[in-house]
Enzyme design. Structure first.
Site, PDB file in Angstrom:
ATOM      1  N   VAL A 244       0.896  -1.163   0.000  1.00 35.78           N
ATOM      2  CA  VAL A 244       0.000   0.000   0.000  1.00 35.78           C
ATOM      3  C   VAL A 244       0.929   1.207   0.000  1.00 35.78           C
ATOM      4  CG1 VAL A 244      -1.908   1.158   1.166  1.00 35.78           C
ATOM      5  CG2 VAL A 244      -1.747  -1.341   1.208  1.00 35.78           C
ATOM      6  N   HIS A 245       1.211   1.698  -1.201  1.00 33.28           N
ATOM      7  CA  HIS A 245       2.373   2.542  -1.439  1.00 33.28           C
ATOM      8  C   HIS A 245       2.282   3.932  -0.811  1.00 33.28           C
ATOM      9  CE1 HIS A 245       3.207  -0.506  -4.527  1.00 33.28           C
ATOM     10  NE2 HIS A 245       1.995  -0.297  -4.982  1.00 33.28           N
ATOM     11  N   ASP A 246       1.235   4.672  -1.172  1.00 28.23           N
ATOM     12  CA  ASP A 246       1.225   6.113  -0.940  1.00 28.23           C
ATOM     13  C   ASP A 246       1.225   6.544   0.526  1.00 28.23           C
ATOM     14  OD1 ASP A 246       1.270   6.297  -3.672  1.00 28.23           O
ATOM     15  OD2 ASP A 246      -0.875   6.656  -3.878  1.00 28.23           O
TER      16      ASP A 246
END
Length: 314
Positions: A244-246
């Site tokens: 879950v990058h951001d």
């Protein structure tokens, strides 16, 4: 001490979690959000942003920005072709319809005015989508090179990419903008590439832990992560997990211990390669000609990431 920042994003599922976390964390002040073409078209990114902010009860100004890349007429592979068989970024993200509205005025002049205002000296800019708006703002107002105290970017990959073998989506979607921003000479640049985000993925157990918190932000975030897990489940040979990058960029603002491995390097983005368009080049050679222009995070601590999400969403 509260960290005040502006978020520039292309709100899909992980940007939405970043917004919910930014609105909920006591150590963060989300001053404004600007939206850009990327995960979804800019009008959908703006709608998704407003939905997330309304759910969080956050009255934060939103300005819509670039509807296309800086130079190219569309993504290197048009979104309609790239995502023709994918429902990964579902419309509305399953969030209630927005009741608030975006402000008048394009994101780029807003960013230029915001960061040249002496009242905002020391503020951070976080970018979790293609860097089109920021490249446009730098072209409008060259003084931003000195006025933006810190830029934290989710983008690139030191190892394998995701949209191609070489490139991560955000830099691939507008490589000319990414190269313009990273070569501009900003005072401090921190890049959070796939290497870091993939080192601390979330699982079904993490979703259950968020659901147990019971807040609207935690419940919505769990739903968004579960959607990502379901998308990846078909190709997983074990219990699926998903990066879950951001939100990692937002987490770093209050938890600088999040990244356990990072390198100072000269970075650039390939704009003309037949197979490498959008590739992040991380040059750590001691004999390189160019000085370091960014810090690149390579590994994150999963326990720190989870602690941040629980504190922000609980």
């Amino acid at each position: 001490m509260t960290v005040r920042f502006v978020l520039d994003c292309d709100t899909g599922s992980d940007d939405a979690i970043a917004i919910l976390a930014a609105a909920g964390h006591p150590g963060l002040e989300l001053a404004a959000v600007t939206t850009v073409n990327g995960n979804v078209a800019v009008e959908h990114a703006t709608d998704n942003t407003l939905r997330a902010l309304d759910l969080a009860g956050a009255r934060v100004p939103v300005h819509a920005g670039a509807a296309r890349p800086l130079v190219r007429p569309d993504l290197p592979v048009p979104r309609a072709v790239l995502n023709k068989d994918s429902a990964f970024q579902k419309h509305g993200l399953g969030l209630p319809e927005a009741v608030s509205a975006a402000r008048e005025g394009h994101a780029a002049p807003f960013l230029a005015a915001y960061f040249t205002d002496p009242a905002h000296a020391g503020d951070t800019l976080v970018a979790t989508g293609p860097l089109t708006n920021i490249a446009l703002a730098l072209a409008l107002e060259p003084r931003l090179v000195e006025r933006i105290a810190r830029l934290v970017v989710m983008g690139g990959a030191h190892g394998n990419g995701n949209v191609t073998a070489a490139a991560e989506f955000n830099f691939w979607a507008d490589p000319e903008a990414a190269e313009a921003v990273l070569s501009a000479g900003l005072r401090e640049v921190v890049i959070v590439p796939l290497d870091a985000t993939h080192s601390a993925p979330l699982t079904g157990a993490d979703c259950a832990a968020l659901e147990a918190l019971g807040t609207p932000g935690a419940l919505a975030s769990a739903q968004l992560v579960r959607h990502r897990l379901d998308h990846d489940r078909a190709s997983a040979s074990h219990d699926p997990s998903s990066p879950v990058h951001d939100p990692m960029c937002v987490a770093y603002l209050v938890r600088p211990d999040l990244f356990t491995e990072a390198v100072a390097a000269h970075v650039a983005v390939e704009t003309a390669g037949a197979r490498t368009t959008g590739q992040l080049l991380v040059d750590t050679r001691p004999w390189r000609d160019e000085p370091a222009n960014a810090t690149v995070a390579l590994r994150a601590a999963p326990e720190v990431y989870r602690e941040f999400l629980h504190e922000a969403l609980g």
